[in-house]
Design an enzyme around this catalytic site. Structure first.
Site, PDB file in Angstrom:
ATOM      1  N   LEU A 141       1.023  -1.539   0.464  1.00 48.94           N
ATOM      2  CA  LEU A 141      -0.340   0.275  -0.048  1.00 48.94           C
ATOM      3  C   LEU A 141       1.240   1.587   0.015  1.00 48.94           C
ATOM      4  O   LEU A 141       1.990   1.349   0.138  1.00 48.94           O
ATOM      5  CB  LEU A 141      -0.756   0.063   1.487  1.00 48.94           C
ATOM      6  N   ASP A 142       0.271   2.186  -0.707  1.00 50.51           N
ATOM      7  CA  ASP A 142       1.208   3.572  -0.682  1.00 50.51           C
ATOM      8  C   ASP A 142       1.723   3.922   0.737  1.00 50.51           C
ATOM      9  O   ASP A 142       0.352   3.845   1.675  1.00 50.51           O
ATOM     10  CB  ASP A 142       0.876   4.733  -2.114  1.00 50.51           C
ATOM     11  N   MET A 143       2.277   4.824   1.167  1.00 49.33           N
ATOM     12  CA  MET A 143       2.961   5.480   1.737  1.00 49.33           C
ATOM     13  C   MET A 143       1.349   6.559   2.563  1.00 49.33           C
ATOM     14  O   MET A 143       1.337   6.329   3.361  1.00 49.33           O
ATOM     15  CB  MET A 143       3.748   6.489   2.149  1.00 49.33           C
TER      16      MET A 143
END
Length: 193
Positions: free
Chosen positions: A41-43
């Site tokens: 998951l992206d930051m």
């Protein structure tokens, strides 16, 4: 038996256990040894992240060949019309090729935790929520899909991956389970004709 950890990844946390730049990582929340994220998951995305100690299970979760559905609750800027929803459902053209069709439904605003960095909202532009389920996992795919139809993503929360759901886990919380993986059936000798 494979260990599977369901983790609610908070906003601003990297999907890795170390970071040379000192940004928040999984090690601040998870102390289990020898587990690795099955996917990312992206930051700036939140929600369900699966981690496992088993490479075969990680492969079944992440390999696009298995078409494991991933469901996201997406807050977008603007009000989607039927044309935008239909485009998302059919698949949209991105710079790395067309996406597979997605399951897309309008969503009442879900009851979520406050985000550490509040979503920017503009008084004169409404926001809407969508439930988007995809069966592939390109880099920032959902964000790129909504942008392609004129609906920039403001907040993205992954709620489910296959049979596993976020449930009541709050940001930073996790649950752990054991998964029994069926053994692959032995191949018969000879070649197909």
């Amino acid at each position: 038996m494979a260990k599977l950890v369901l983790f609610n990844k908070p906003y601003g946390v990297l999907c890795q256990f170390t970071d040379p730049q000192g940004r928040p990582t999984l090690s601040q929340y998870l102390k289990q040894k020898n587990i690795y994220a099955a996917g990312r998951l992206d930051m700036d995305s939140e929600g369900l992240l699966l981690l496992t100690d088993d490479g075969a299970l990680a492969q079944r979760i992440t390999n696009p060949r298995h078409k494991l559905p991933k469901t996201y609750w997406v807050q977008v800027e603007g009000t989607p019309d039927n044309g935008a929803l239909d485009q998302l459902r059919r698949g949209v053209e991105l710079n790395d090729g067309p996406t597979r069709p997605a399951k897309v439904e309008p969503l009442s605003p879900p009851e979520l935790w406050p985000r550490s960095n509040p979503v920017r909202e503009r008084k004169n532009i409404p926001t809407s929520w969508l439930s988007i389920t995809i069966t592939e996992g390109r880099n920032r795919q959902v964000r790129r899909m909504t942008a392609a139809v004129g609906l920039p993503t403001l907040r993205l929360v992954r709620s489910a991956i296959g049979q596993w759901a976020l449930g009541a886990l709050k940001p930073g919380e996790y649950s752990e389970t054991q998964i029994h993986l069926p053994q692959p059936s032995p191949r018969r000798g000879g070649r197909k004709r």
